[in-house]
Design an enzyme around this catalytic site. Structure first.
Site, PDB file in Angstrom:
ATOM      1  N   ASP A  85      86.409  58.136 -53.089  1.00 59.04           N
ATOM      2  CA  ASP A  85      86.374  57.268 -51.916  1.00 59.04           C
ATOM      3  C   ASP A  85      87.023  57.997 -50.738  1.00 59.04           C
ATOM      4  O   ASP A  85      88.056  58.649 -50.904  1.00 59.04           O
ATOM      5  CB  ASP A  85      87.175  55.999 -52.254  1.00 59.04           C
ATOM      6  N   LYS A 138      74.964  63.528 -34.793  1.00 58.39           N
ATOM      7  CA  LYS A 138      74.655  62.413 -33.936  1.00 58.39           C
ATOM      8  C   LYS A 138      74.270  61.201 -34.799  1.00 58.39           C
ATOM      9  O   LYS A 138      73.903  61.429 -35.950  1.00 58.39           O
ATOM     10  CB  LYS A 138      73.544  62.754 -32.948  1.00 58.39           C
ATOM     11  N   HIS A 230      68.579  64.083 -27.404  1.00 60.50           N
ATOM     12  CA  HIS A 230      67.550  65.129 -27.399  1.00 60.50           C
ATOM     13  C   HIS A 230      66.846  65.254 -26.039  1.00 60.50           C
ATOM     14  O   HIS A 230      66.661  66.343 -25.512  1.00 60.50           O
ATOM     15  CB  HIS A 230      66.473  64.857 -28.461  1.00 60.50           C
TER      16      HIS A 230
END
Ligand code: BG6
Length: 466
Positions: A85, A138, A230
Site C-alpha cells: 500500500d 499528466k 498536448h
C-alpha cells in the site's frame, strides 16, 4: 547532481494500464538501444510477486510492439518488484532495501494524481527522494488551483530542477520539426506573423472513443485531456520566438512567453460536444456533461500575433485520426491585372499519423488561363525504423537529467490559467454523431472554414518531395 544519470528507475503503478501499454515497451527499447542498465523497480498494490510482474511485462511486450528475446532477457534481469500500500511505510522501507546503493533514483508516478501526495511524502520519509528525480504523468492537476497545490507537494521533497512533468507530445519528432522548420528556412520566417497570416487552426482528431477509460475520461474531458497540454505544446511551437540558445531553459522560457501573452479564454469562445453513445460507456456517470470534443478560439496578444485568431479543435469519434496545423495566409490584393487572385496560400504541418510539411501555391489554371488554381507542394518524411517512441524518449531524457521535453511549473500553471474559466462548463454539451466533425458554431469557425485533413492527404499532390 543535476546531470548525473539516474542509477535506478522506480515506477509506481507497475501493474496498471500505462505500464502495460507504454512503459514496458519503452523499457525494452531503452535496453536495446543501450540506454538502460540500472535496476528497474516496479511498485504496486496487487498482491503480486516478481514473477507475476515479469509475466505481465512479457505479455505487454508481445502485445505492444513485439518481444525482442535478447533485450527482454536483459530487462527481466533488471526488474524488481515491491508490492504494498502506498500509505504504508513498510512498502517504502522495502523500496529503500531494493534500491540498495542507488543514490540518484528516478521515481516515476504512473498513478492517479490523487495518490501523488501520499507517495511523495513517503519517498521523503524513507530518504528515497534526496538526490532523486520525480517524473510525473499528466494530467497535472485538474485546474489552476489543484496544479498549484500539486506543485507545492512535489516541491516539498524535490527541487524544480529534479521534477520532470511528462507531456509525451513534446517527445514526438514532428512536433520538434515544426520549430526547426520555422527557424531554419529563410523564406518562412518573414511571413510568419500577423502581417501575412490570416488565421491558424490546429486539429487533433481521433476516430475512436474512450477505449474503456470511462472512469478517467469522465473526470477529465477533452479540454483537460489534450487541449490544455498536448495542443498548447503544439501551439507554443508554432508561435514562439526563436530561443536565445538551445539549452532547455532558453526554449522553455520562450514557450512560457507565448502562454503569458494569451488572454484567458471566455466561455463564449468555446463549443463543447459529446459523441452519441458516450453515456453508455462503462465508468461514465449518468447524465454526464463531460465533453469528448471541444473547439475554441484564442488570441496571442504579442507583437507577432496580435489580431490573428488561433482555433483549436480536438475530439473523439471524429472521421479520422490525425493531428494537423493549417496556417492560412492573407490573399494578395485583387487588381485590374489580376482580379481573381485564386485560392489562398497556406502552410500545413501534418504531425500524425505521418509527418509532412505542405504549402499551397496559386497557379494559372490549366483549364482557363484567366483563372487560378491551387497546387500543394508536399514534403513527407517516413518515420525511421529505429525512431524513438515518445515514451522511450521521455524516460531516456528524464534519467539523463535533460529537462527540455518536460513542462516547467510556470508553464503548467499558465496553461491552466488560460482554460480555467471554461472548465466551469457553463453551456451544456451538444451531442454529435460518431464519425462526424462534432458540433459547429459559426462564431468559432475559422475564416474560410475548418480544413478537412482527411481530404488533404488523399488529394493528388502537385509536387511531392519524399
Ligand atoms: C493522451 C490522452 O494523453 O493522448 C488520450 O489521454 C489521447 O485521450 C492520447 O488519445 C493521444 O496520444 P497519441 O500519441 O496517440 O496522439
Amino acid at each position: 547532481m543535476a546531470n548525473m544519470h539516474s542509477d535506478a528507475l522506480v515506477f509506481f503503478g507497475a501493474t496498471g494500464d500505462l505500464a502495460y501499454k507504454k512503459i514496458f515497451p519503452a523499457l525494452q527499447a531503452m535496453v536495446k538501444r543501450g540506454t538502460l542498465n540500472v535496476p528497474v523497480i516496479g511498485v504496486a498494490k496487487a498482491g503480486w510477486g516478481l514473477e507475476q510482474l515479469k509475466a505481465r511485462a512479457k505479455d505487454s511486450l508481445e502485445k505492444h510492439g513485439g518481444l525482442d528475446e535478447a533485450a527482454w532477457e536483459k530487462l527481466s534481469s533488471l526488474l524488481r518488484y515491491v508490492d504494498g500500500d502506498y500509505a504504508d511505510p513498510a512498502t517504502f522501507a522495502e523500496l529503500r532495501k531494493q534500491l540498495g546503493d542507488a543514490r540518484a533514483p528516478a521515481h516515476y508516478l504512473a498513478i492517479p494524481p490523487s495518490m501523488f501526495e501520499t507517495v511523495v511524502k513517503q519517498l521523503g520519509a524513507c530518504h528515497c527522494s534526496s538526490g532523486g528525480r520525480m517524473i510525473v504523468e499528466k494530467p497535472f492537476g485538474h485546474d489552476l488551483a489543484s496544479a498549484q497545490a500539486l506543485n507545492k507537494i512535489l516541491l516539498s521533497e524535490f527541487p524544480e530542477s529534479a521534477i520532470f512533468r511528462i507531456d509525451h507530445y513534446l517527445a514526438k519528432e514532428p512536433v520538434h520539426n515544426m520549430v526547426s522548420f520555422r527557424f531554419s528556412n529563410t523564406f518562412l520566417e518573414p511571413l510568419w506573423n500577423r502581417t501575412y497570416i490570416e488565421s491558424v487552426q490546429i486539429t487533433m482528431a481521433e476516430d475512436f472513443g474512450i477505449q474503456g477509460r470511462g472512469a478517467f475520461y469522465d473526470q477529465t474531458g477533452a479540454i483537460r485531456d489534450v487541449i490544455q497540454n498536448h495542443m498548447f505544446q503544439v501551439l507554443c511551437n508554432l508561435a514562439m520566438e526563436p530561443p536565445s540558445d538551445h539549452d532547455s531553459e532558453a526554449i522553455r522560457n520562450e514557450k512560457v512567453k507565448v502562454l503569458k501573452s494569451i488572454t484567458t479564454i471566455r466561455p463564449e469562445d468555446v463549443i463543447r460536444g459529446q459523441f452519441k453513445g458516450y453515456l453508455q460507456e462503462p465508468g461514465v456517470k449518468a447524465g454526464s456533461d463531460v465533453e469528448t470534443f471541444a473547439a475554441l478560439r484564442l488570441e496571442i496578444k504579442s507583437w507577432r500575433w496580435s489580431g490573428v485568431p488561433f482555433y483549436i479543435r480536438a475530439g473523439k469519434e471524429l472521421p479520422v485520426t490525425c493531428l494537423e496545423v493549417m496556417a492560412r495566409l492573407r490573399k494578395p490584393p485583387a487588381t485590374n491585372f489580376n482580379p481573381d487572385t485564386g485560392p489562398q496560400n497556406y502552410v500545413r504541418f501534418r504531425i500524425s499519423p505521418e509527418m509532412a510539411v505542405a504549402m499551397s501555391v496559386s497557379v494559372t489554371s490549366p483549364k482557363d488561363a484567366s483563372k487560378r488554381s491551387a497546387v500543394e507542394m508536399v514534403a513527407r518524411r517516413h518515420p525511421k525504423p529505429d525512431a524513438m517512441e515518445a515514451y522511450e524518449r521521455v524516460l531516456t531524457d528524464a534519467m539523463a537529467g535533460d529537462p527540455t521535453l518536460f513542462a516547467r511549473q510556470d508553464y503548467v500553471e499558465e496553461a491552466w490559467r488560460i482554460v480555467d474559466p471554461i472548465l466551469a462548463k457553463e453551456d451544456p454539451v451538444e451531442v454529435y454523431e460518431p464519425g462526424t466533425w462534432g458540433p459547429e458554431d459559426e462564431k468559432l469557425t475559422p475564416p474560410g472554414g475548418w480544413d478537412d485533413p482527411a481530404a488533404k492527404e488523399s488529394e493528388e499532390a502537385g509536387v511531392v518531395i519524399e
